[in-house]
Design a protein around this motif. Structure first.
Motif, short mmCIF file in Angstrom:
data_model
loop_
_atom_site.label_atom_id
_atom_site.label_comp_id
_atom_site.label_asym_id
_atom_site.label_seq_id
_atom_site.Cartn_x
_atom_site.Cartn_y
_atom_site.Cartn_z
N GLU A 1 -6.00 15.82 -12.54
CA GLU A 1 -5.59 16.63 -11.39
C GLU A 1 -4.09 16.48 -11.11
OE1 GLU A 1 -8.20 14.61 -11.48
OE2 GLU A 1 -9.82 16.10 -11.44
N THR A 2 -3.60 15.25 -11.24
CA THR A 2 -2.16 15.01 -11.03
C THR A 2 -1.34 15.78 -12.05
OG1 THR A 2 -2.45 12.83 -10.02
CG2 THR A 2 -0.34 13.25 -11.09
N LEU B 1 12.27 16.26 -13.56
CA LEU B 1 11.39 15.11 -13.31
C LEU B 1 10.38 15.44 -12.22
CD1 LEU B 1 13.90 13.79 -14.75
CD2 LEU B 1 13.35 11.74 -13.47
N PHE B 2 9.09 15.21 -12.53
CA PHE B 2 8.01 15.48 -11.59
C PHE B 2 7.03 14.31 -11.63
CE2 PHE B 2 9.84 19.45 -12.87
CZ PHE B 2 9.89 20.20 -11.70
N SER B 3 6.85 13.67 -10.48
CA SER B 3 5.98 12.50 -10.46
C SER B 3 5.32 12.35 -9.09
CB SER B 3 6.76 11.23 -10.80
OG SER B 3 7.77 11.00 -9.84
N GLY B 4 4.29 11.49 -9.06
CA GLY B 4 3.59 11.21 -7.81
C GLY B 4 2.10 11.38 -7.97
N GLY B 5 1.33 10.58 -7.26
CA GLY B 5 -0.12 10.65 -7.36
C GLY B 5 -0.65 9.66 -8.38
N GLN C 1 0.83 -1.22 0.00
CA GLN C 1 0.00 0.00 0.00
C GLN C 1 0.86 1.26 0.00
OE1 GLN C 1 -3.46 0.34 -0.41
NE2 GLN C 1 -3.10 -1.81 -0.99
N ARG C 2 2.04 1.16 -0.58
CA ARG C 2 2.93 2.31 -0.69
C ARG C 2 3.13 2.68 -2.16
NH1 ARG C 2 7.87 1.08 3.63
NH2 ARG C 2 6.58 1.12 5.53
N ALA C 3 3.29 3.98 -2.38
CA ALA C 3 3.53 4.46 -3.74
C ALA C 3 4.97 4.17 -4.14
CB ALA C 3 3.25 5.96 -3.82
#
Length: 332
Positions: free
Chosen positions: A220-221, A211-215, A185-187
């Motif tokens: 919306e991300t 570099l831009f990441s996450g979500g 349950q971790r990104a």
């Protein structure tokens, strides 16, 4: 040519019974195992599936996504619809299963299943204990247990970078979502970002600042990450931008348009999926077309192959993609 007579001889049942079953005679009353043996004999002999007018098997589709997640990514909704379409073409009865359903009980009653979403190793092993035949799409934690079908997004990422480098770009950026590991349950870092980093590092052109990441993989991300990119980089924006999905790219375009950053004049952009919306945003997206229907068709074919011709080994199929060139990036 496979005839009714040959199927009857091989299966051990009368020609009349075989004929009525394959023609879809609803008044025919036979035991389930008799029906299954006749159909499997016909298919194993190479009988044309399109000539069989009765339901061949009942299969399940495990849809391990919430309704919100499905709506956020058009790709998965299209995939579900395509699976239903090809199941019908193949005379398969399909049952949709979600997290809320009694999955293991249902799997005991079907010939096989197709899984969409993120499954843990424990879940996959439980599925195997009650249903020997299955195909997992995209992510398969136990590829030694079930077949896998997925688009080759690693290769698409490499091709996008090659296209940028060919045009002379060295300042190449990335915007993408994260992979939520169902076991922990971790990104975690999505495979597209992993390949992006590895490929550019080999070219000595990787710049962490771009570099831009996450979500999740949502509009919306994309909007949030693109806004963060502009705020952190100012005028030092990348010359080219690889975006992990069209859904994220829509949000990226919104954020850049609000700040009067014009694509492709200021920077060029390539994404993945070729969702219907890709043609209508401004500018229209250059994107790798993932053939959702081919994924669905391949998954159905693999599942039928397992049911009719059981095998000890599993298969993994990687599907390529075609670059659809529009205005956000051109090779010229």
């Amino acid at each position: 040519m496979v005839t009714i007579k040959k199927i009857a001889e091989q299966s051990g049942f009368s020609q009349a019974t075989v004929s009525r079953l394959l023609k879809g005679d609803e008044s025919l009353s036979i035991a389930a195992d008799t029906r299954q043996k006749i159909i499997h004999t016909a298919l194993s002999l190479g009988y044309d599936r399109s000539k069989i007018k009765t339901t061949l098997e009942k299969i399940a589709v495990l849809f391990w996504l919430t309704e919100q997640e499905e709506l956020q990514d058009v790709y998965f909704r299209q995939l579900r619809i395509s699976l239903e379409k090809y199941a019908k073409i193949n005379n398969l009865e399909i049952q949709l299963i979600t997290h809320e359903d009694d999955v293991l009980e249902t799997l005991q009653e079907v010939a096989g299943f197709i899984g969409i979403g993120s499954f843990t190793e424990k879940e996959t092993q439980q599925f195997k204990s009650v249903c020997p035949y299955g195909v997992l799409l995209e992510i398969n934690p136990c590829p030694e247990l079930f077949d896998t079908v997925k688009p080759d997004t690693d290769r698409m990422t490499q091709l996008a970078i090659d296209l940028f480098l060919t045009k002379g770009y060295r300042k190449i950026g990335f915007i993408g979502g994260a992979y939520l590991n169902p076991h922990t349950q971790r990104a975690e870092m999505d495979s597209r970002e992993v390949i992006f980093r590895q490929t550019l590092a080999r070219q000595d052109a990787l710049d962490e600042a771009f570099l831009f990441s996450g979500g999740n993989f949502s509009v919306e991300t994309g909007y949030r990450l693109a806004k963060k990119m502009v705020e952190s980089l100012g005028d030092n924006l990348p010359e080219a931008l690889f975006v992990a999905s069209d859904t994220i790219a829509v949000g990226v375009l919104q954020a850049l348009n609000e700040r009067s950053i014009i694509i492709p004049d200021r920077l060029e952009l390539i994404s993945i999926n070729d969702n219907e919306i890709a043609k209508f945003v401004a500018p229209p997206l250059t994107t790798f077309n993932i053939d959702v229907e081919e994924i669905a068709k391949t998954a159905i074919d693999l599942l039928v192959d397992q049911i009719v011709h059981p095998r000890a080994i599993t298969k993994t199929v990687l599907l390529g993609a075609e670059l659809i060139e529009r205005k956000s990036f051109t090779q010229a």
